[in-house]
Design an enzyme around this catalytic site. Structure first.
Site, short mmCIF file in Angstrom:
data_model
loop_
_atom_site.label_atom_id
_atom_site.label_comp_id
_atom_site.label_asym_id
_atom_site.label_seq_id
_atom_site.Cartn_x
_atom_site.Cartn_y
_atom_site.Cartn_z
NE ARG A 1 18.75 1.99 -2.25
CZ ARG A 1 19.86 1.34 -2.63
NH1 ARG A 1 20.20 1.26 -3.91
NH2 ARG A 1 20.62 0.76 -1.74
CB SER B 1 17.04 2.65 4.44
OG SER B 1 17.96 1.67 4.82
CD GLU C 1 16.00 3.72 0.08
OE1 GLU C 1 17.05 4.13 0.63
OE2 GLU C 1 15.77 2.53 -0.14
C1 LIG Z 1 12.61 -4.73 5.91
C2 LIG Z 1 12.96 -4.04 4.64
C3 LIG Z 1 14.25 -4.09 4.17
C4 LIG Z 1 14.58 -3.44 2.97
N1 LIG Z 1 15.87 -3.51 2.52
C5 LIG Z 1 16.21 -2.89 1.37
C6 LIG Z 1 17.55 -2.97 0.88
O1 LIG Z 1 18.41 -3.60 1.44
N2 LIG Z 1 17.84 -2.30 -0.28
C7 LIG Z 1 16.90 -1.59 -0.97
O2 LIG Z 1 17.21 -1.03 -2.03
N3 LIG Z 1 15.62 -1.51 -0.53
C8 LIG Z 1 15.26 -2.14 0.62
N4 LIG Z 1 13.96 -2.06 1.07
C9 LIG Z 1 13.00 -1.21 0.35
C10 LIG Z 1 12.18 -1.95 -0.73
O3 LIG Z 1 12.05 -3.33 -0.46
C11 LIG Z 1 12.78 -1.75 -2.11
O4 LIG Z 1 12.82 -0.38 -2.48
C12 LIG Z 1 12.03 -2.52 -3.19
O5 LIG Z 1 12.76 -2.44 -4.39
C13 LIG Z 1 10.62 -1.97 -3.43
O6 LIG Z 1 9.93 -2.92 -4.23
P1 LIG Z 1 8.34 -3.07 -4.17
O7 LIG Z 1 7.95 -4.12 -5.13
O8 LIG Z 1 7.88 -3.26 -2.77
O9 LIG Z 1 7.91 -1.66 -4.73
P2 LIG Z 1 6.81 -0.65 -4.16
O10 LIG Z 1 7.21 -0.17 -2.82
O11 LIG Z 1 5.45 -1.24 -4.32
O12 LIG Z 1 6.98 0.54 -5.22
C14 LIG Z 1 8.17 1.29 -5.29
C15 LIG Z 1 8.09 2.16 -6.55
O13 LIG Z 1 8.17 1.32 -7.69
C16 LIG Z 1 7.07 1.54 -8.56
N5 LIG Z 1 6.75 0.26 -9.20
C17 LIG Z 1 6.62 -0.95 -8.63
N6 LIG Z 1 6.42 -1.90 -9.56
C18 LIG Z 1 6.42 -1.26 -10.76
C19 LIG Z 1 6.28 -1.68 -12.11
N7 LIG Z 1 6.10 -2.96 -12.43
N8 LIG Z 1 6.34 -0.75 -13.09
C20 LIG Z 1 6.52 0.56 -12.79
N9 LIG Z 1 6.66 1.03 -11.53
C21 LIG Z 1 6.62 0.12 -10.53
C22 LIG Z 1 5.96 2.05 -7.66
O14 LIG Z 1 5.02 2.80 -8.42
C23 LIG Z 1 6.77 2.92 -6.71
O15 LIG Z 1 7.04 4.16 -7.31
C24 LIG Z 1 13.60 -2.72 2.25
C25 LIG Z 1 12.27 -2.69 2.73
C26 LIG Z 1 11.96 -3.35 3.91
C27 LIG Z 1 10.53 -3.32 4.38
#
Ligand SMILES: Cc1cc2nc3c(=O)[nH]c(=O)nc-3n(C[C@H](O)[C@H](O)[C@H](O)COP(=O)(O)OP(=O)(O)OC[C@H]3O[C@@H](n4cnc5c(N)ncnc54)[C@H](O)[C@@H]3O)c2cc1C
Length: 307
Positions: A180, A230, A300
């Site tokens: 992660r 998570s 996380e």
């Molecule tokens: C129902 C549910 C199920 C999930 N299942 C999983 C799973 O199975 N596995 C898993 O790993 N995660 C899971 N997640 C968590 C989440 O979806 C992941 O961590 C995902 O990768 C986050 O992406 P995001 O675009 O929403 O990022 P955000 O939550 O918007 O940001 C996360 C981080 O990334 C940074 N960021 C985002 N875009 C950029 C960019 N372009 N450049 C630089 N920094 C950036 C942000 O500043 C922040 O620090 C789940 C979430 C939910 C709600």
């Protein structure tokens, strides 16, 4: 600070992005999967690398705080809001193209859409990520993973931008992927696009595997409630959800935030939760697990702002 000068700042930002891409006092509850959080002083949509290459060095030089938002699916924003510039990527950065066995996806594209494109082109290897509700950018930063797959296994290179507005490619080993985490969590870089290297496969098999994983998620995860997936990282040698359940916290609630009864590893918003409720519940769970099992649970979920 930014709050007081945001109208002025808005005029400055119009040098870099169209006026309609700038909003003031934008509620973050509309941009996070927890559906909680206060307002961002300024919210900017950046549509391409050129806009970013003007915007980012400007903000950096002026020492204005800014934050790159993906889909907000791993983010808890304080109820007091974010006092800075929230930047969300869109437009050209949402594009996906296929070159043989490679998919090149902009940071704003959803992992789900990349998975669909991979399937349509008979490319296998991306299925594990099809149910992760994040963007490519967020997925790379977090090295998102599920069902024995993670981004690090399929990323060939990532194009990033630094604070000076220079964009360059980082090859997979330079991304410093870990559990992660990636280099983008440790250094101020912005993900612009990513090349995924996949393998030829059978469309029907790929679609069937994605459906099987989706069904497993529906069975095990409280997808009917807002959450950030998570809440805690997996502690070495344990499962967070099991520790939380064994600590007797299944269904435990603070305000509208609850330890999911379906999956104790998820903190959910039952409807009226605030970010403060979620935060207090996270802290309560950590304390209980520490005192009962001497295990430190590390969130996380990324916390943004003052709690
Ligand atoms: C129902 C549910 C199920 C999930 N299942 C999983 C799973 O199975 N596995 C898993 O790993 N995660 C899971 N997640 C968590 C989440 O979806 C992941 O961590 C995902 O990768 C986050 O992406 P995001 O675009 O929403 O990022 P955000 O939550 O918007 O940001 C996360 C981080 O990334 C940074 N960021 C985002 N875009 C950029 C960019 N372009 N450049 C630089 N920094 C950036 C942000 O500043 C922040 O620090 C789940 C979430 C939910 C709600």
């Amino acid at each position: 600070m930014v709050n007081m000068i945001s109208t002025d700042l808005r005029n400055q930002l119009e040098q870099f992005v169209p006026a309609e891409n700038i909003k003031l006092q934008e509620p973050m509850s509309s941009h996070t999967s927890f559906r909680t959080g206060g307002e961002a002083d300024v919210f900017v949509l950046a549509e391409n690398g050129e806009q970013l290459s003007g915007l980012i060095p400007y903000l950096h030089e002026k020492d204005y705080p800014f934050f790159l938002l993906g889909f907000g699916s791993n983010l808890l924003v304080s109820d007091h809001g974010y006092h800075g510039i929230m930047i969300k990527l869109s437009g050209e950065l949402d594009r996906i193209r296929v070159e043989g066995e490679r998919i090149i996806a902009g940071a704003a594209a959803s992992l789900a859409r990349v998975a669909r494109v991979a399937c349509e082109h008979g490319l296998t290897g991306f299925e594990f990520a099809s149910g992760i509700p994040g963007s490519v950018g967020g997925g790379i930063v977090m090295n998102a993973g599920a069902y024995d797959g993670e981004m690090s296994q399929i990323v060939e290179w990532v194009r990033v931008m630094d604070l000076a507005g220079r964009s360059f490619r980082l090859e997979n080993p330079q991304m410093e992927f870990g559990y992660r985490t990636s280099i983008v969590k440790k250094q101020p870089l912005i993900v612009l696009e990513t090349a995924f290297k996949l393998q030829p496969g059978q469309r029907e098999q790929i679609a069937a595997y994605m459906e099987e994983l989706a069904s497993r998620r529906r069975q095990k995860q409280p997808l009917e409630y807002p959450s950030a997936g998570s809440t805690f990282k997996r502690p070495e040698g344990y499962f967070a959800g099991k520790l939380i359940m064994d600590a007797g916290l299944k269904g435990y609630q603070i305000g509208g935030a609850q330890v999911s009864e379906k999956h104790c590893g998820f903190v959910i918003n039952t409807g009226q939760a605030t970010s403060t409720h979620v935060y207090q519940l996270i802290e309560h769970v950590r304390m209980q697990v520490k005192s009962k099992y001497d295990v430190e649970l590390e969130p996380e979920v990324i916390l943004l702002g003052d709690f």
